[in-house]
Scaffold this active site. Structure first.
Site, PDB file in Angstrom:
ATOM      1  N   SER A 104       0.970  -1.328   0.000  1.00 39.79           N
ATOM      2  CA  SER A 104       0.201   0.094   0.046  1.00 39.79           C
ATOM      3  C   SER A 104       0.841   1.188   0.090  1.00 39.79           C
ATOM      4  O   SER A 104       1.989   1.287   0.462  1.00 39.79           O
ATOM      5  CB  SER A 104      -0.788  -0.035   1.207  1.00 39.79           C
ATOM      6  OG  SER A 104      -1.425   1.292   1.481  1.00 39.79           O
ATOM      7  N   TYR A 136      -2.588  -1.156  10.388  1.00 42.05           N
ATOM      8  CA  TYR A 136      -2.548  -1.302   8.967  1.00 42.05           C
ATOM      9  C   TYR A 136      -1.394  -0.722   8.341  1.00 42.05           C
ATOM     10  O   TYR A 136      -0.454  -1.559   7.546  1.00 42.05           O
ATOM     11  CB  TYR A 136      -3.857  -0.492   8.328  1.00 42.05           C
ATOM     12  CG  TYR A 136      -3.926  -0.898   6.700  1.00 42.05           C
ATOM     13  CD1 TYR A 136      -4.510  -1.877   6.314  1.00 42.05           C
ATOM     14  CD2 TYR A 136      -3.489   0.084   5.944  1.00 42.05           C
ATOM     15  CE1 TYR A 136      -4.628  -2.223   4.989  1.00 42.05           C
ATOM     16  CE2 TYR A 136      -3.529  -0.040   4.586  1.00 42.05           C
ATOM     17  CZ  TYR A 136      -4.048  -1.216   3.940  1.00 42.05           C
ATOM     18  OH  TYR A 136      -4.175  -1.446   2.365  1.00 42.05           O
TER      19      TYR A 136
END
Ligand code: NAD
Length: 278
Positions: free
Chosen positions: A163, A176
């Site tokens: 990401s 995350y």
């Protein structure tokens, strides 16, 4: 120089979390590039089986006698025994595996002081440990089989779905962002250790892609306008944007690319606040 429409012909790819979003996009693109595809799902078996039917009905590159074009396998990537069983079924069905797309991932968002240990552990278990467990099983098979030059000049390829939050800190999402930051070092260390065995391991770092993981960020015009302020390219990404990058990283066209992260983010990591000079 010429490009084959079926750059992955004769290869077998497994996509974790392949029943939705980016994983679905990757699975469809891999199949279009000629690979036979295993679609791993966690809970949505019907969605995975629909994608399998679509891939089979689209046809494509010629396959070895008796080889299915696609199958669906249920497994929780955070559970060692389920991962081992998934790879055993893949190898029993196709004989081997050439490409792993380590895509399954989740968010469990909370302000830092309110984040529970369960939220922290769940994200680490799926996003980081799940990638370790799947990569380890894939590498065992890559090492057993070695290079088959008529199929690929690599013994195997792994693409880790990271990401932009492997580099952009993310308030309210520390579990995350930490999992994706850790993933960068998992990917690089594996790539360094396994390059001599002709195994290539790279990451893709998507920016904002329209999937169910981030529906809240793009589903209303107000939220979308706010999101677009972070994207110099002026549009939200689609799963195929990532699927095309997956195909390239899985193919011999990227044979000299190893241990790197390809940012597919419409410029989100380019300090968008400076787009008009800051
Ligand atoms: P998504 O929710 O559609 O896909 C995630 C998939 O992972 C789902 O199919 C889900 O069932 C599966 N999954 C969850 N837990 C699992 C488990 N324990 N075992 C097996 N599968 C499991 O969302 P997405 O956006 O397609 O996310 C795919 C990947 O892309 C994730 O790793 C995510 O972090 C990453 N990513 C997405 C974006 C984005 O903007 N959508 C941006 C950057 C990174």
């Amino acid at each position: 120089m010429s490009y084959s429409p079926y750059v992955l012909k004769g290869q077998v790819a497994l996509v974790t979390g392949g029943s939705s979003g980016i994983g679905e996009g990757a699975a469809r693109c891999l199949a279009q590039a000629g690979a036979a595809v295993v679609i791993n799902y966690h809970s949505d078996r019907a969605a995975a089986e629909q994608i399998v039917r679509d891939i089979i009905s689209e046809g494509g590159a010629e396959l070895a006698e008796g080889m299915p074009r696609a199958i669906a396998i249920g497994a929780n990537v955070a559970k060692e025994e389920e991962v081992k069983a998934m790879f055993a079924q893949t190898i029993a069905t196709f004989g081997t595996i050439d490409i792993l797309v380590n895509n399954a991932g989740i968010q469990q968002d909370a302000a830092f002081v309110d984040m529970t240990l369960a939220q922290w552990n769940l994200v680490m278990n799926v996003n980081l440990t799940g990638q370790f467990l799947c990569a380890r099983e894939a590498v065992k098979e890559f090492l057993r089989r070695g290079v088959k030059p008529d199929i690929s000049c690599a013994a195997g390829k792994i693409i880790c779905m990271s990401s932009v939050h492997q580099v952009i800190p993310w308030a309210g999402h520390v579990n995350y962002a930490t999992s994706k930051g850790g993933l960068e070092m998992l990917m690089k260390s594996m790539a360094q250790e396994l390059a001599p065995q002709k195994i290539r391991i790279n990451s893709i770092a998507p920016g904002a892609i329209e999937t169910q993981i981030n529906t809240a960020a793009w589903s209303t015009p107000e939220m979308k306008a706010k999101l677009l302020q972070l994207i110099p390219a002026g549009r939200v990404g689609m799963p195929e944007d990532i699927g095309k990058a997956v195909v390239w990283l899985a193919s011999d066209d990227s044979d000299y690319v190893n241990g790197t992260t390809l940012f597919v983010d419409g410029g989100m990591t380019l300090y968008p606040g400076f787009t008009k000079g800051g």
